[in-house]
Write a protein that holds these residues in place. Structure first.
Motif, PDB file in Angstrom:
ATOM      1  N   GLY A 382       0.783  -1.229   0.000  1.00 50.04           N
ATOM      2  CA  GLY A 382       0.000   0.000   0.000  1.00 50.04           C
ATOM      3  C   GLY A 382       0.812   1.274   0.000  1.00 50.04           C
ATOM      4  N   LEU A 383       2.130   1.171  -0.176  1.00 48.65           N
ATOM      5  CA  LEU A 383       2.979   2.354  -0.203  1.00 48.65           C
ATOM      6  C   LEU A 383       3.076   2.907  -1.624  1.00 48.65           C
ATOM      7  N   PRO A 384       3.287   4.215  -1.766  1.00 48.88           N
ATOM      8  CA  PRO A 384       3.440   4.787  -3.111  1.00 48.88           C
ATOM      9  C   PRO A 384       4.595   4.126  -3.863  1.00 48.88           C
ATOM     10  N   TRP A 385       4.330   3.726  -5.093  1.00 48.88           N
ATOM     11  CA  TRP A 385       5.336   3.091  -5.937  1.00 48.88           C
ATOM     12  C   TRP A 385       6.020   1.910  -5.227  1.00 48.88           C
ATOM     13  N   LEU A 386       5.252   1.166  -4.435  1.00 48.36           N
ATOM     14  CA  LEU A 386       5.800  -0.055  -3.855  1.00 48.36           C
ATOM     15  C   LEU A 386       6.343  -0.946  -4.977  1.00 48.36           C
ATOM     16  N   HIS A 387       5.591  -1.007  -6.068  1.00 49.85           N
ATOM     17  CA  HIS A 387       6.063  -1.717  -7.260  1.00 49.85           C
ATOM     18  C   HIS A 387       5.791  -0.910  -8.522  1.00 49.85           C
ATOM     19  N   THR A 388       4.569  -0.401  -8.661  1.00 54.70           N
ATOM     20  CA  THR A 388       4.199   0.412  -9.818  1.00 54.70           C
ATOM     21  C   THR A 388       3.481   1.668  -9.347  1.00 54.70           C
ATOM     22  N   TRP A 389       3.112   2.519 -10.313  1.00 58.63           N
ATOM     23  CA  TRP A 389       2.369   3.741 -10.018  1.00 58.63           C
ATOM     24  C   TRP A 389       1.098   3.452  -9.234  1.00 58.63           C
ATOM     25  N   GLY A 390       0.448   2.326  -9.526  1.00 55.35           N
ATOM     26  CA  GLY A 390      -0.832   2.022  -8.899  1.00 55.35           C
ATOM     27  C   GLY A 390      -0.747   1.328  -7.562  1.00 55.35           C
ATOM     28  N   SER A 391       0.455   1.155  -7.021  1.00 49.19           N
ATOM     29  CA  SER A 391       0.613   0.365  -5.797  1.00 49.19           C
ATOM     30  C   SER A 391      -0.179   0.906  -4.611  1.00 49.19           C
ATOM     31  N   GLY A 392      -0.295   2.207  -4.510  1.00 54.56           N
ATOM     32  CA  GLY A 392      -1.041   2.783  -3.403  1.00 54.56           C
ATOM     33  C   GLY A 392      -2.458   3.149  -3.782  1.00 54.56           C
ATOM     34  N   ARG A 393      -2.941   2.612  -4.894  1.00 55.32           N
ATOM     35  CA  ARG A 393      -4.247   3.005  -5.427  1.00 55.32           C
ATOM     36  C   ARG A 393      -5.122   1.781  -5.684  1.00 55.32           C
ATOM     37  N   PHE A 394      -6.379   2.043  -5.973  1.00 52.66           N
ATOM     38  CA  PHE A 394      -7.310   0.961  -6.283  1.00 52.66           C
ATOM     39  C   PHE A 394      -6.857   0.153  -7.491  1.00 52.66           C
ATOM     40  N   SER A 395      -6.084   0.761  -8.370  1.00 53.06           N
ATOM     41  CA  SER A 395      -5.753   0.108  -9.639  1.00 53.06           C
ATOM     42  C   SER A 395      -4.671  -0.945  -9.538  1.00 53.06           C
ATOM     43  N   GLY A 396      -3.748  -0.797  -8.589  1.00 55.97           N
ATOM     44  CA  GLY A 396      -2.590  -1.687  -8.565  1.00 55.97           C
ATOM     45  C   GLY A 396      -2.403  -2.493  -7.311  1.00 55.97           C
ATOM     46  N   VAL A 397      -3.230  -2.274  -6.304  1.00 59.93           N
ATOM     47  CA  VAL A 397      -2.986  -2.935  -5.027  1.00 59.93           C
ATOM     48  C   VAL A 397      -3.263  -4.434  -5.095  1.00 59.93           C
ATOM     49  N   ALA A 398      -4.165  -4.861  -5.984  1.00 58.43           N
ATOM     50  CA  ALA A 398      -4.460  -6.298  -6.090  1.00 58.43           C
ATOM     51  C   ALA A 398      -3.228  -7.072  -6.533  1.00 58.43           C
ATOM     52  N   ARG A 399      -2.520  -6.550  -7.523  1.00 63.68           N
ATOM     53  CA  ARG A 399      -1.311  -7.209  -8.015  1.00 63.68           C
ATOM     54  C   ARG A 399      -0.266  -7.309  -6.911  1.00 63.68           C
ATOM     55  N   ASP A 400      -0.118  -6.231  -6.144  1.00 65.68           N
ATOM     56  CA  ASP A 400       0.859  -6.238  -5.057  1.00 65.68           C
ATOM     57  C   ASP A 400       0.470  -7.221  -3.957  1.00 65.68           C
ATOM     58  N   ALA A 401      -0.823  -7.245  -3.623  1.00 66.44           N
ATOM     59  CA  ALA A 401      -1.290  -8.153  -2.577  1.00 66.44           C
ATOM     60  C   ALA A 401      -1.073  -9.608  -2.975  1.00 66.44           C
ATOM     61  N   GLN A 402      -1.352  -9.912  -4.230  1.00 70.34           N
ATOM     62  CA  GLN A 402      -1.112 -11.278  -4.716  1.00 70.34           C
ATOM     63  C   GLN A 402       0.363 -11.637  -4.598  1.00 70.34           C
ATOM     64  N   TYR A 403       1.239 -10.702  -4.971  1.00 69.61           N
ATOM     65  CA  TYR A 403       2.675 -10.965  -4.912  1.00 69.61           C
ATOM     66  C   TYR A 403       3.129 -11.199  -3.476  1.00 69.61           C
ATOM     67  N   VAL A 404       2.665 -10.382  -2.550  1.00 70.32           N
ATOM     68  CA  VAL A 404       3.072 -10.530  -1.146  1.00 70.32           C
ATOM     69  C   VAL A 404       2.584 -11.851  -0.587  1.00 70.32           C
TER      70      VAL A 404
END
Length: 424
Positions: A382-404
């Motif tokens: 959930g941090l800004p640019w944890l991985h991509t621009w959308g990491s801290g947003r509705f658009s990219g957090v699903a991808r990050d959560a799956q990875y974690v």
């Protein structure tokens, strides 16, 4: 979850916003027991730290929380505050996370046996792994000069601003022109308030260009899939201020120069207050020019994409300044200006003081790779640019959560003595 029975969990997630709930979604799919600890109530920030006319600045189609994509009738519109809350309520109901609310985490440390000991206002727990999902915007930044302003001047931080009528009579000084500052200045301006805006170094972008939302173009250009490791600034992009633009009234540019023509007073960066006068840096022209340069540079990249693929689109255009400052005003008499309130919009600092782990740099930010730290069992999301621009947003957090969660599964597979339930 109101009656917590267990005290030990395979995973404890700290934070019940969209990031923490997304992690819970994937943990449940992996059949991993866990508990979400939320300081207030689920998605609290969205409900309490947004002004009345707040709306998304990215189109609704980018709302893609896991198992809960936007399904409304206006995918290219911008949900307002109440609609966002309704969208999140739907997500909360689908996830049905095991959560303990009003549970502020006061300390997390790793014990001699490798388990994490979690102290909270609702009791003590242990866990094999911790996912920190509390975000990176914790402590509002207010400069020490604020202490020297007259007591009759009302001061609010952007997270506490609600509407123009909630401020006392008089002109308003808005400090900061990032995403919140620019939108709050616009909100006050449209409400008929006299606004003085201290303009910072935030960039801006167009809302629509060559027949489409700029977000649509950038999505096609795969910008939102670019990992931080491929960005020209690398991890430095995490310090960037968000571009100012708005989704209000169907979406439009925010042009501070146009506001100036309409009566808003623009200044450079606020530097000090002394002898009854506000002091500003002589950088208004440079800040406006730099913001416009970014605006035109983004549009030029879209031009290149259109040309490369031979696409049919309306003609290209370049933004030309509507207004230029007549010199640099570096002082403003506070009393003579009629300013009755100040809205501080200069951001937040992270506060992970409750987490006892050797993962932080000198600025208090955690070191990680896609949310995975060098400390076994400790993750961030959930941090800004944890991985991509959308990491801290509705658009990219699903991808990050799956990875974690995949990383948690891999770690569990390599530590069978601490695994109680296998990942599905």
């Amino acid at each position: 979850m109101s009656n917590v029975q267990a005290t030990h969990y395979s995973v404890i997630v700290v934070g019940g916003g969209q990031a923490g709930l997304s992690v819970s979604h994937f943990l449940q799919r992996a059949n991993i027991d866990h508990l979400v600890l939320e300081k207030h109530t689920l998605t609290h920030t969205w409900r309490t730290q947004r002004w009345d006319t707040f709306c998304l600045v990215t189109p609704n189609w980018q709302c893609a929380l896991p198992g809960h994509p936007y399904s409304g009738a206006d995918p290219h519109g911008f949900m307002k505050k109440d609609e966002i809350i309704a969208y999140l309520d739907g997500f909360i109901g689908k996830v049905n996370a095991p959560v303990l609310e009003d549970a502020a985490v006061t300390r997390v440390r790793r014990g001699a046996d490798g388990r994490y000991i979690v102290a909270s206002t609702r009791g003590e727990f242990t866990a094999d792994r911790i996912v920190v999902a509390s975000g990176g915007y914790h402590t509002p930044i207010v400069p020490r000069m604020a202490e020297r302003l007259p007591v009759q001047i009302a001061q609010v931080q952007s997270s506490d601003y609600r509407n123009a009528d909630a401020l006392p009579p008089g002109a308003v000084l808005v400090v900061g022109s990032g995403q919140s500052g620019a939108q709050i200045a616009e909100d006050l301006h449209l409400a008929g308030r006299k606004v003085h805006l201290a303009v910072g170094e935030a960039p801006r972008c167009a809302r629509f260009y060559r027949g489409r939302d700029v977000v649509d173009w950038l999505a096609d250009m795969r910008y939102y899939d670019m990992p931080v490791t491929d960005h020209p600034l690398r991890e430095g992009v995490r310090d960037n201020t968000n571009h100012y633009v708005t989704g209000r009234d169907g979406g439009r540019d925010i042009d501070l120069r146009r506001f100036a023509l309409e009566g808003m007073e623009l200044f450079g960066r606020l530097e000090d207050f002394r002898d009854g006068k506000l002091r500003f840096a002589p950088n208004l022209r440079a800040n406006l020019d730099d913001a416009d340069d970014t605006y035109n540079r983004i549009n030029a990249s879209i031009d290149g994409f259109i040309a490369k693929h031979g696409m049919d689109a309306p003609p290209a255009a370049r933004y030309e300044p509507l207004w230029q400052p007549d010199g640099e005003r570096i002082e403003l008499d506070l009393e003579a200006s009629g300013i009755g309130s100040v809205v501080w919009c200069i951001g937040f600092t992270p506060d992970f003081g409750w987490l006892d782990a050797p993962v932080f740099n000198g600025r208090g930010h955690p070191a990680h790779l896609r949310g995975v730290t060098a400390v076994p069992g400790l993750y961030f999301i959930g941090l800004p640019w944890l991985h991509t621009w959308g990491s801290g947003r509705f658009s990219g957090v699903a991808r990050d959560a799956q990875y974690v969660v995949d990383a948690i599964c891999a770690e569990r597979a390599n530590a069978p003595d601490r695994v109680s339930i296998a990942c599905a």
